[in-house]
Write an enzyme that holds these catalytic residues in place. Structure first.
Site, PDB file in Angstrom:
ATOM      1  N   SER A   1      -0.607   6.933  13.724  1.00  0.00           N
ATOM      2  CA  SER A   1      -0.992   8.304  13.353  1.00  0.00           C
ATOM      3  C   SER A   1      -2.275   8.674  14.073  1.00  0.00           C
ATOM      4  O   SER A   1      -3.322   8.055  13.842  1.00  0.00           O
ATOM      5  CB  SER A   1      -1.204   8.392  11.848  1.00  0.00           C
ATOM      6  OG  SER A   1      -1.956   9.556  11.561  1.00  0.00           O
TER       7      SER A   1
ATOM      8  N   ASP B   1      -0.133  14.403  12.544  1.00  0.00           N
ATOM      9  CA  ASP B   1      -0.345  14.982  11.214  1.00  0.00           C
ATOM     10  C   ASP B   1      -0.889  16.398  11.316  1.00  0.00           C
ATOM     11  O   ASP B   1      -2.016  16.601  11.764  1.00  0.00           O
ATOM     12  CB  ASP B   1      -1.316  14.105  10.417  1.00  0.00           C
ATOM     13  CG  ASP B   1      -0.673  12.816   9.950  1.00  0.00           C
ATOM     14  OD1 ASP B   1       0.404  12.885   9.327  1.00  0.00           O
ATOM     15  OD2 ASP B   1      -1.238  11.741  10.219  1.00  0.00           O
TER      16      ASP B   1
ATOM     17  N   MET C   1      -2.051  19.630   9.233  1.00  0.00           N
ATOM     18  CA  MET C   1      -2.499  20.020   7.884  1.00  0.00           C
ATOM     19  C   MET C   1      -3.098  21.414   7.924  1.00  0.00           C
ATOM     20  O   MET C   1      -3.812  21.754   8.871  1.00  0.00           O
ATOM     21  CB  MET C   1      -3.552  19.028   7.379  1.00  0.00           C
ATOM     22  CG  MET C   1      -3.096  17.579   7.406  1.00  0.00           C
ATOM     23  SD  MET C   1      -4.288  16.513   6.598  1.00  0.00           S
ATOM     24  CE  MET C   1      -3.629  14.894   7.026  1.00  0.00           C
TER      25      MET C   1
ATOM     26  N   MET D   1       2.253  19.026   7.029  1.00  0.00           N
ATOM     27  CA  MET D   1       1.717  19.138   5.666  1.00  0.00           C
ATOM     28  C   MET D   1       1.193  20.558   5.522  1.00  0.00           C
ATOM     29  O   MET D   1      -0.019  20.799   5.444  1.00  0.00           O
ATOM     30  CB  MET D   1       0.633  18.078   5.451  1.00  0.00           C
ATOM     31  CG  MET D   1       1.227  16.686   5.268  1.00  0.00           C
ATOM     32  SD  MET D   1       0.033  15.369   5.523  1.00  0.00           S
ATOM     33  CE  MET D   1       0.121  15.239   7.308  1.00  0.00           C
TER      34      MET D   1
ATOM     35  N   MET E   1       5.762   9.176   1.149  1.00  0.00           N
ATOM     36  CA  MET E   1       4.302   9.030   1.208  1.00  0.00           C
ATOM     37  C   MET E   1       3.862   7.897   0.278  1.00  0.00           C
ATOM     38  O   MET E   1       4.287   7.833  -0.883  1.00  0.00           O
ATOM     39  CB  MET E   1       3.602  10.321   0.773  1.00  0.00           C
ATOM     40  CG  MET E   1       3.764  11.503   1.707  1.00  0.00           C
ATOM     41  SD  MET E   1       3.217  11.221   3.406  1.00  0.00           S
ATOM     42  CE  MET E   1       1.475  10.806   3.176  1.00  0.00           C
TER      43      MET E   1
ATOM     44  N   GLY F   1      -3.171  14.066   3.005  1.00  0.00           N
ATOM     45  CA  GLY F   1      -4.410  14.812   3.247  1.00  0.00           C
ATOM     46  C   GLY F   1      -5.434  14.064   4.084  1.00  0.00           C
ATOM     47  O   GLY F   1      -6.137  14.675   4.875  1.00  0.00           O
ATOM     48  N   PHE F   2      -5.495  12.753   3.893  1.00  0.00           N
ATOM     49  CA  PHE F   2      -6.550  11.997   4.573  1.00  0.00           C
ATOM     50  C   PHE F   2      -6.054  10.614   4.989  1.00  0.00           C
ATOM     51  O   PHE F   2      -5.227  10.015   4.292  1.00  0.00           O
ATOM     52  CB  PHE F   2      -7.770  11.830   3.649  1.00  0.00           C
ATOM     53  CG  PHE F   2      -8.357  13.153   3.248  1.00  0.00           C
ATOM     54  CD1 PHE F   2      -9.275  13.800   4.063  1.00  0.00           C
ATOM     55  CD2 PHE F   2      -7.950  13.776   2.071  1.00  0.00           C
ATOM     56  CE1 PHE F   2      -9.791  15.048   3.703  1.00  0.00           C
ATOM     57  CE2 PHE F   2      -8.454  15.021   1.705  1.00  0.00           C
ATOM     58  CZ  PHE F   2      -9.385  15.657   2.524  1.00  0.00           C
ATOM     59  N   GLY F   3      -6.589  10.121   6.095  1.00  0.00           N
ATOM     60  CA  GLY F   3      -6.329   8.748   6.508  1.00  0.00           C
ATOM     61  C   GLY F   3      -7.216   7.791   5.723  1.00  0.00           C
ATOM     62  O   GLY F   3      -8.138   8.210   5.006  1.00  0.00           O
ATOM     63  N   GLY F   4      -6.937   6.513   5.848  1.00  0.00           N
ATOM     64  CA  GLY F   4      -7.808   5.485   5.295  1.00  0.00           C
ATOM     65  C   GLY F   4      -7.733   5.290   3.794  1.00  0.00           C
ATOM     66  O   GLY F   4      -8.634   4.689   3.205  1.00  0.00           O
TER      67      GLY F   4
ATOM     68  N   GLY G   1       0.878   5.955   4.884  1.00  0.00           N
ATOM     69  CA  GLY G   1      -0.304   5.886   4.035  1.00  0.00           C
ATOM     70  C   GLY G   1      -0.649   4.470   3.620  1.00  0.00           C
ATOM     71  O   GLY G   1       0.139   3.818   2.939  1.00  0.00           O
ATOM     72  N   GLY G   2      -1.794   3.993   4.082  1.00  0.00           N
ATOM     73  CA  GLY G   2      -2.270   2.681   3.659  1.00  0.00           C
ATOM     74  C   GLY G   2      -1.483   1.502   4.216  1.00  0.00           C
ATOM     75  O   GLY G   2      -1.538   0.401   3.658  1.00  0.00           O
TER      76      GLY G   2
ATOM     77  N   GLY H   1      -2.400   4.694  10.659  1.00  0.00           N
ATOM     78  CA  GLY H   1      -3.505   5.383  11.306  1.00  0.00           C
ATOM     79  C   GLY H   1      -4.698   4.472  11.478  1.00  0.00           C
ATOM     80  O   GLY H   1      -4.958   3.941  12.558  1.00  0.00           O
ATOM     81  N   SER H   2      -5.416   4.230  10.376  1.00  0.00           N
ATOM     82  CA  SER H   2      -6.647   3.438  10.486  1.00  0.00           C
ATOM     83  C   SER H   2      -6.384   2.004  10.924  1.00  0.00           C
ATOM     84  O   SER H   2      -7.200   1.417  11.642  1.00  0.00           O
ATOM     85  CB  SER H   2      -7.423   3.488   9.167  1.00  0.00           C
ATOM     86  OG  SER H   2      -6.566   3.325   8.066  1.00  0.00           O
TER      87      SER H   2
HETATM   88  C1  DX5 Z   1      -2.062  11.237   5.436  1.00  0.00           C
HETATM   89  C2  DX5 Z   1      -1.317  11.231   6.749  1.00  0.00           C
HETATM   90  C3  DX5 Z   1      -1.180   9.879   7.325  1.00  0.00           C
HETATM   91  C4  DX5 Z   1      -2.480   9.177   7.654  1.00  0.00           C
HETATM   92  C5  DX5 Z   1      -2.249   7.713   7.520  1.00  0.00           C
HETATM   93  O1  DX5 Z   1      -1.857  12.450   4.795  1.00  0.00           O
HETATM   94  O2  DX5 Z   1      -0.010  11.762   6.595  1.00  0.00           O
HETATM   95  O3  DX5 Z   1      -0.301   9.886   8.450  1.00  0.00           O
HETATM   96  O4  DX5 Z   1      -2.947   9.449   8.935  1.00  0.00           O
HETATM   97  O5  DX5 Z   1      -3.465   7.063   7.685  1.00  0.00           O
HETATM   98  P1  DX5 Z   1      -3.681   5.557   7.188  1.00  0.00           P
HETATM   99  O6  DX5 Z   1      -2.686   4.698   7.921  1.00  0.00           O
HETATM  100  O7  DX5 Z   1      -5.096   5.287   7.575  1.00  0.00           O
HETATM  101  O8  DX5 Z   1      -3.442   5.551   5.713  1.00  0.00           O
HETATM  102 ZN    ZN Z   2       1.487  11.533   8.227  1.00  0.00          ZN
END
Ligand code: DX5
Ligand code: ZN
Length: 216
Positions: A7, A32, A34, A65, A136, A141-144, A175-176, A196-197
């Protein structure tokens, strides 16, 4: 085969081309989008997807999103997405169906996503026409964020719906995902892992992709 979808939310946006090139051993590139309304964050839109398209041949997995995705489905398809995911919670069912039809008419693959609150059965009206279902494993909404193990049940239920109605459909989790949680998601039935992270936060990006593959 398990697919890895980094991501770009966790990439360096000032050096996006470089980070995308470092990701070339992955299967999909997860983008992603948003809107600050469906989720409390704003990221990127069609012009950036178009620029990404011009600098990579990777399969672009565009995760919308956004509220009322029917408004922008064609624009993201024209920008160069290979697959577009709309959230089931983002509009009335008839309008979600309209968005999927528009995406398909543009020759782009179709997917729906489920927030953690949404039950697996919500995919039933659409399942036969889908190329992918995204479950999901964090609030979007957010990474990490931390992987929600409570979503393993939803992954199992979506897997059994897929096996019954459309076995070619892929099951993606987002996610995660990291070396600890990837095997849990795969064991529950996922075959595409967004990360992502765990990918862009690593000093060695190709190594992080390889390490994730090695866990499953
Ligand atoms: C969150 C995004 C994800 C996010 C995943 O809303 O849809 O794609 O980037 O990030 P990680 O892998 O860090 O949870
Ligand atoms: Zn995503």
């Amino acid at each position: 085969m398990i697919k890895i979808a980094p991501s770009i939310l966790s990439a360096d946006f000032a050096d996006l081309k470089r980070d995308i090139q470092r990701t070339s051993t992955a299967d999909y590139l997860h983008v992603d989008v948003m809107d600050g309304a469906f989720v409390p964050n704003i990221t990127i839109g069609m012009p950036v997807v178009k620029s990404i398209r011009s600098c990579t041949d990777m399969f672009l997995d565009v995760h919308l999103m956004i509220d009322k995705p029917v408004r922008y489905a064609e624009a993201f398809a024209r920008a160069g997405a290979d697959l577009i995911t709309v959230h089931l919670e983002a509009d009335l069912p008839a309008r979600i169906a309209d968005a999927l039809r528009i995406i398909g008419d543009c020759g782009v693959k179709r997917a729906v996503a489920l927030r953690p609150i949404t039950k697996a059965e919500a995919v039933l009206p659409y399942i036969e026409e889908l190329d992918l279902v995204l479950v999901m494993t964090v609030e979007p909404g957010f990474g990490g964020q931390k992987f929600m193990e409570s979503q393993l049940d939803t992954i199992r239920q979506v897997r059994s719906i897929i096996e019954k109605y459309n076995p070619a459909c892929e099951l993606e989790v987002d996610g995660g995902i990291n070396a600890r949680t990837a095997p849990l998601a795969v064991e529950a039935g996922a075959n595409v892992l967004v990360a992502g992270s765990a990918v862009y936060g690593a000093a060695d990006i190709p190594g992080a992709i390889q390490a994730l593959r090695g866990t499953v």
